[in-house]
Scaffold this motif. Sequence first.
Motif, mmCIF file in Angstrom:
data_model
loop_
_atom_site.group_PDB
_atom_site.id
_atom_site.type_symbol
_atom_site.label_atom_id
_atom_site.label_comp_id
_atom_site.label_asym_id
_atom_site.label_seq_id
_atom_site.Cartn_x
_atom_site.Cartn_y
_atom_site.Cartn_z
ATOM 1 N N ARG A 76 0.836 -1.161 0.117
ATOM 2 C CA ARG A 76 -0.054 -0.009 -0.012
ATOM 3 C C ARG A 76 0.916 1.413 0.050
ATOM 4 O O ARG A 76 1.952 1.222 0.417
ATOM 5 C CB ARG A 76 -0.825 -0.088 1.174
ATOM 6 C CG ARG A 76 -1.819 -1.296 0.978
ATOM 7 C CD ARG A 76 -2.842 -1.068 2.291
ATOM 8 N NE ARG A 76 -3.435 -2.285 2.182
ATOM 9 C CZ ARG A 76 -4.830 -2.507 1.435
ATOM 10 N NH1 ARG A 76 -5.051 -1.759 0.598
ATOM 11 N NH2 ARG A 76 -5.465 -3.648 1.884
ATOM 12 N N ASN A 77 0.392 2.234 -0.264
ATOM 13 C CA ASN A 77 0.980 3.753 -0.315
ATOM 14 C C ASN A 77 2.065 3.783 -1.149
ATOM 15 O O ASN A 77 3.070 4.170 -0.538
ATOM 16 C CB ASN A 77 1.088 4.086 1.226
ATOM 17 C CG ASN A 77 -0.068 4.308 1.971
ATOM 18 O OD1 ASN A 77 -1.165 4.635 1.754
ATOM 19 N ND2 ASN A 77 -0.016 3.361 2.922
ATOM 20 N N GLN A 78 2.228 3.076 -2.174
ATOM 21 C CA GLN A 78 3.306 3.359 -3.317
ATOM 22 C C GLN A 78 3.218 4.529 -4.157
ATOM 23 O O GLN A 78 2.254 4.770 -4.809
ATOM 24 C CB GLN A 78 3.201 1.920 -4.284
ATOM 25 C CG GLN A 78 3.448 0.499 -3.055
ATOM 26 C CD GLN A 78 4.634 0.602 -2.294
ATOM 27 O OE1 GLN A 78 5.887 0.669 -2.969
ATOM 28 N NE2 GLN A 78 4.679 0.378 -1.119
ATOM 29 N N THR A 79 4.374 4.959 -4.280
ATOM 30 C CA THR A 79 4.575 6.003 -5.474
ATOM 31 C C THR A 79 4.441 5.698 -6.632
ATOM 32 O O THR A 79 4.645 4.189 -6.903
ATOM 33 C CB THR A 79 5.882 6.967 -5.257
ATOM 34 O OG1 THR A 79 6.841 5.892 -5.397
ATOM 35 C CG2 THR A 79 5.955 7.482 -3.693
ATOM 36 N N THR A 80 4.255 6.272 -7.695
ATOM 37 C CA THR A 80 4.081 5.807 -9.048
ATOM 38 C C THR A 80 5.380 5.193 -9.400
ATOM 39 O O THR A 80 5.410 4.062 -10.252
ATOM 40 C CB THR A 80 3.900 6.867 -10.050
ATOM 41 O OG1 THR A 80 2.797 7.521 -9.818
ATOM 42 C CG2 THR A 80 3.738 6.573 -11.666
#
Length: 169
Positions: A76-80
């Motif tokens: 979860r909460n991964q940057t592009t």
Amino acid sequence: MTVKKRWLATLSGVLVVLVCAVGGTQAAQAYDSNVIHPDGTRVTETDGASAGDRAAAAWRPDITPLHTSNNEAVFRNQTTFWRNALLNGCKAGRACIAVGQGDGLHTVFVLYQCDTRTLTNFIDAGAINNNQSDDAVVVFTGPGAIGRHYPDGEVHGFNPLPYDRVDPC
């Protein structure tokens, strides 16, 4: 309006602009996403959004059940950047599915076990890398909709809105 009232109105307008500019700069500097990459390294990035801004717009995509004891995972909460790294690095025999969270970040699911799953909050743009064997087709279904993704080890975008279920193989 008297000259004094006009001067006070102008002054208050200038003060509001200054307070917003300074407050926005401090919020951008204060936001530290502390993204944890799957290899365990911590990546710190500043993207100009405060944590409060992100939380207000975000939703939590989910796939249930997720068989974490059987080589499956969720990030979860991964940057592009990390979303793309996870999709492009999808291990052989896996289907990797990414979907936006509504806050500029992404959730990436790594699926292995063959059974139908329920999708929740698959609202934003999606991407998939079906890196399974030749006959394992990822099938998304929903009311009046079906989407098939054949294994080719490449990342493909898709619109997840019409789907509420997925069968990884």
